[in-house]
Design a protein around this motif. Structure first.
Motif, PDB file in Angstrom:
ATOM      1  N   THR A   1     114.117 151.448  25.297  1.00 57.62           N
ATOM      2  CA  THR A   1     112.721 151.019  25.222  1.00 57.62           C
ATOM      3  C   THR A   1     112.622 149.511  25.406  1.00 57.62           C
ATOM      4  O   THR A   1     113.307 148.747  24.700  1.00 57.62           O
ATOM      5  CB  THR A   1     112.103 151.403  23.860  1.00 57.62           C
ATOM      6  N   ASP A   2     111.761 149.069  26.326  1.00 57.91           N
ATOM      7  CA  ASP A   2     111.585 147.635  26.572  1.00 57.91           C
ATOM      8  C   ASP A   2     110.761 147.024  25.442  1.00 57.91           C
ATOM      9  O   ASP A   2     109.584 147.370  25.249  1.00 57.91           O
ATOM     10  CB  ASP A   2     110.877 147.417  27.913  1.00 57.91           C
ATOM     11  N   ILE A   3     111.376 146.119  24.666  1.00 58.60           N
ATOM     12  CA  ILE A   3     110.693 145.485  23.536  1.00 58.60           C
ATOM     13  C   ILE A   3     110.309 144.038  23.841  1.00 58.60           C
ATOM     14  O   ILE A   3     109.859 143.317  22.958  1.00 58.60           O
ATOM     15  CB  ILE A   3     111.575 145.526  22.261  1.00 58.60           C
ATOM     16  N   SER A   4     110.478 143.622  25.096  1.00 57.61           N
ATOM     17  CA  SER A   4     110.265 142.209  25.430  1.00 57.61           C
ATOM     18  C   SER A   4     108.818 141.772  25.279  1.00 57.61           C
ATOM     19  O   SER A   4     108.551 140.583  25.086  1.00 57.61           O
ATOM     20  CB  SER A   4     110.731 141.941  26.873  1.00 57.61           C
ATOM     21  N   THR A   5     107.861 142.713  25.340  1.00 58.85           N
ATOM     22  CA  THR A   5     106.445 142.351  25.215  1.00 58.85           C
ATOM     23  C   THR A   5     105.852 142.787  23.874  1.00 58.85           C
ATOM     24  O   THR A   5     104.639 142.712  23.680  1.00 58.85           O
ATOM     25  CB  THR A   5     105.620 142.988  26.353  1.00 58.85           C
ATOM     26  N   TRP A   6     106.699 143.220  22.968  1.00 61.38           N
ATOM     27  CA  TRP A   6     106.201 143.698  21.677  1.00 61.38           C
ATOM     28  C   TRP A   6     105.606 142.566  20.855  1.00 61.38           C
ATOM     29  O   TRP A   6     106.038 141.412  20.932  1.00 61.38           O
ATOM     30  CB  TRP A   6     107.337 144.357  20.889  1.00 61.38           C
ATOM     31  N   SER A   7     104.649 142.919  19.995  1.00 61.12           N
ATOM     32  CA  SER A   7     104.028 141.958  19.080  1.00 61.12           C
ATOM     33  C   SER A   7     104.961 141.685  17.905  1.00 61.12           C
ATOM     34  O   SER A   7     105.937 142.418  17.673  1.00 61.12           O
ATOM     35  CB  SER A   7     102.704 142.514  18.558  1.00 61.12           C
ATOM     36  N   ARG A   8     104.633 140.628  17.141  1.00 64.46           N
ATOM     37  CA  ARG A   8     105.434 140.310  15.955  1.00 64.46           C
ATOM     38  C   ARG A   8     105.452 141.492  14.983  1.00 64.46           C
ATOM     39  O   ARG A   8     106.486 141.792  14.373  1.00 64.46           O
ATOM     40  CB  ARG A   8     104.874 139.066  15.276  1.00 64.46           C
ATOM     41  N   ARG A   9     104.293 142.156  14.829  1.00 58.30           N
ATOM     42  CA  ARG A   9     104.209 143.293  13.896  1.00 58.30           C
ATOM     43  C   ARG A   9     105.123 144.430  14.338  1.00 58.30           C
ATOM     44  O   ARG A   9     105.800 145.058  13.507  1.00 58.30           O
ATOM     45  CB  ARG A   9     102.759 143.766  13.807  1.00 58.30           C
ATOM     46  N   GLN A  10     105.144 144.705  15.631  1.00 53.64           N
ATOM     47  CA  GLN A  10     106.027 145.754  16.136  1.00 53.64           C
ATOM     48  C   GLN A  10     107.498 145.398  15.919  1.00 53.64           C
ATOM     49  O   GLN A  10     108.312 146.247  15.533  1.00 53.64           O
ATOM     50  CB  GLN A  10     105.770 145.985  17.624  1.00 53.64           C
ATOM     51  N   LEU A  11     107.847 144.124  16.158  1.00 52.95           N
ATOM     52  CA  LEU A  11     109.228 143.687  15.985  1.00 52.95           C
ATOM     53  C   LEU A  11     109.637 143.717  14.519  1.00 52.95           C
ATOM     54  O   LEU A  11     110.777 144.056  14.184  1.00 52.95           O
ATOM     55  CB  LEU A  11     109.413 142.282  16.561  1.00 52.95           C
ATOM     56  N   ASP A  12     108.701 143.357  13.626  1.00 55.13           N
ATOM     57  CA  ASP A  12     109.010 143.388  12.192  1.00 55.13           C
ATOM     58  C   ASP A  12     109.429 144.787  11.748  1.00 55.13           C
ATOM     59  O   ASP A  12     110.251 144.939  10.839  1.00 55.13           O
ATOM     60  CB  ASP A  12     107.785 142.937  11.379  1.00 55.13           C
TER      61      ASP A  12
END
Length: 554
Positions: A89-100
């Motif tokens: 899954t490409d996480i390069s454009t994820w928001s801070r909330r998604q990354l947290d």
């Protein structure tokens, strides 16, 4: 050259979908009004159970790449293009909330500095338990039990006690184990280890790396290891990615890259890495014209006590240490933190008066000096500190820094001072153009050259080098070691070299003293001590040198 058998192949699951896939990644930092790329089209993969090492000097882009993976780029950094795929899954454009939501559970970070990475006002148990609370892993009782289990798992003795303690009550190695406990708490698929052992002694470093490797085998965890130490990368990784200036110079199976490096840069890194160099250089003390049968430093039965608090209790930091250093040679004092090596060095340069014993420098009994005689003694012996970032006055120019010792000793005409500064600057291989700059405008290697120039400007006979290359990248380190060698050949200098890095000691020193808990446990020529160690402790230190596995299988 092949890897040790236990790292020759990751678990079978490594053939599955990559845990991490970096695809043509471009990262940039904003400077003034514009963004400037610092990572250029980087691509690599990390599979389950695999250790991939990112290696290169400071500024190569390795830490920036690792920070981007976990979404922790500096505020002035951004991802320009490319993809970061976690389990496909490409996480390069994820928001801070998604990354947290995935930090800790899917991907974890073991940072470099355990001192600044732990909260000094919270207990160890609270800090390990915090990630469990954030992700809702049980009630208070269950979390407390899990914390004790994790602290025991990472090898901390008396885990119930450690959970109640604060970071300052633990050693550096123990604090790093706490960070590992936090990183593995939720059994993530990927651990990013960013220089996880660079601040640790060699034996502690080995134990930490062994621990990470045990966890990798047990859980099939993928590890992205960021390091400037090729010895560590050689021993601990399956796959090597070599970065320079934000670009991949080459990558491939570690054994293959080390055996037949294609890139000139990789070949230079391998040449400069003391832990991967088999041969010890010829004894300088025997080849230099300045060497003789005379001793420049004689230390006899040195004892150094320190008071503990306001009571009468004493702590013995150095206990009956003796050694001799021939003129024009290099003598190393090695040992772990707390071994007494720096305390010994400070006694030799007369920064502190020993409790008992005798110290002779060029025939002068240092222990009897005081007042003006002690001040004049400083001209004979100079100290070069570990950290070139902290040992230079940030408000002074390079010219002022080098000139200052001349102002402290006698009336020297301004013209003569300027000539001396210019001469010594050239001797340490720096251009005259740096004289007007402040330390912040210099690289780490340039700063250390300035520190050496400042030490040499008084024409001393002895230099005491206290971890003088430990804060430098391997290539810069090699340049400074070559410079020290050249200066010794030309000027007949005597060096007292304090270090915990036995690979460097093997390369630069003629004789060595090994200290443990303030006591001398081994001494002799470097060749004798390394080939025929007289104590189990020395043997353990030598076996812990990064790259030892790789060299033994060469």
């Amino acid at each position: 050259m092949t890897l040790a058998p236990d790292l020759a192949a990751p678990p079978a699951r490594a053939l599955d979908t990559p845990v991490l896939e970096i695809d043509n990644l471009v990262l940039a930092y904003k400077d003034d009004e514009a963004f400037h790329p610092v990572v250029h089209g980087v691509s690599f993969q990390v599979r389950p159970g695999e250790v991939v090492a990112l290696v290169g000097e400071s500024g190569s882009g390795k830490t920036t790449t690792a920070q981007a993976v976990i979404g922790l780029l500096a505020e002035n950094g951004r991802l320009e293009s490319g993809a970061i795929r976690l389990n496909g899954t490409d996480i390069s454009t994820w928001s801070r909330r998604q990354l947290d939501a995935i930090r800790g559970s899917k991907i974890s970070l073991i940072p470099q500095d355990p001192t600044s990475s732990l909260n000094p006002v919270k207990t160890i148990g609270d800090q390990v338990g915090e990630i469990l609370k954030i992700h809702g892993r049980g009630d208070k009782k269950a979390i407390e039990a899990r914390v004790i289990e994790l602290l025991a798992r990472v090898g901390l003795s008396r885990p119930e006690l450690r959970a109640r303690q604060y970071p300052h009550e633990l050693s550096g190695g123990m604090r790093q184990r706490v960070l590992i406990a936090i990183a593995i708490a939720l059994e993530p698929a990927l651990i990013i280890a960013d220089e996880p052992t660079s601040a640790l002694d060699v034996t502690v470093q080995k134990r930490i790396l062994d621990l990470i490797d045990d966890l990798r085998r047990e859980f099939g965890t993928a590890v992205l290891l960021v390091t400037h130490d090729l010895g560590v990368a050689a021993d601990r990784s399956n796959h090597l990615v070599v970065l320079q200036g934000g670009r991949i110079q080459e990558q491939g199976p570690t054994a293959q890259v080390l055996a037949a490096p294609r890139s000139p840069y990789t070949r230079k890194l391998l040449t400069d890495a003391p832990s991967l160099t088999k041969a010890q250089r010829p004894s300088k003390g025997k080849s230099t014209s300045a060497a003789s049968d005379e001793y420049s430093i004689v230390v006899e039965d040195l004892v150094q006590d320190f008071s503990l608090g306001s009571g009468r209790e004493k702590f013995r930091a150095v206990d009956g240490v003796s050694f001799k250093v021939r003129k024009g040679s290099t003598h190393a004092i090695v040992g772990e933190s707390g071994s007494g090596k720096t305390t010994t060095a400070r006694s030799v340069v007369a920064f502190q008066k020993p409790t008992s014993g005798r110290i002779l420098v060029d025939g002068i009994d240092v222990t009897t000096l005081h007042g003006e005689s002690l001040r004049q003694f400083r001209k004979k012996i100079q100290l070069v500190y570990q950290n070139p970032f902290g040992s230079l006055d940030p408000l002074q120019s390079v010219f002022q820094i080098i000139e200052e010792p001349l102002l402290n000793f006698g009336q020297i005409a301004r013209k003569d001072r300027a000539r001396k500064v210019h001469d010594i600057l050239g001797r340490v291989g720096l251009p005259q153009s740096v004289l007007t700059r402040k330390p912040r405008a210099l690289s780490g290697g340039q700063r250390q050259r300035v520190a050496i120039a400042r030490a040499l400007v008084l024409d001393p006979q002895v230099l005491v080098l206290d971890e003088a290359v430990s804060a430098l990248d391997v290539t810069v380190q090699a340049q400074i070691l070559n410079l020290l060698d050249e200066l010794q050949q030309v000027l007949g200098l005597t060096y007292l070299f304090i270090s915990h890095d036995l690979a460097v000691v093997r390369q630069i020193s003629d004789t060595v003293s090994v200290l443990r808990n303030g006591r001398l446990v081994d001494s002799g020529t470097v060749e004798d001590v390394f080939l025929r160690p007289g104590s189990e402790y020395t043997r353990e230190l030598i076996e812990a040198i990064p790259g030892t596995k790789t060299l033994s299988h060469a």
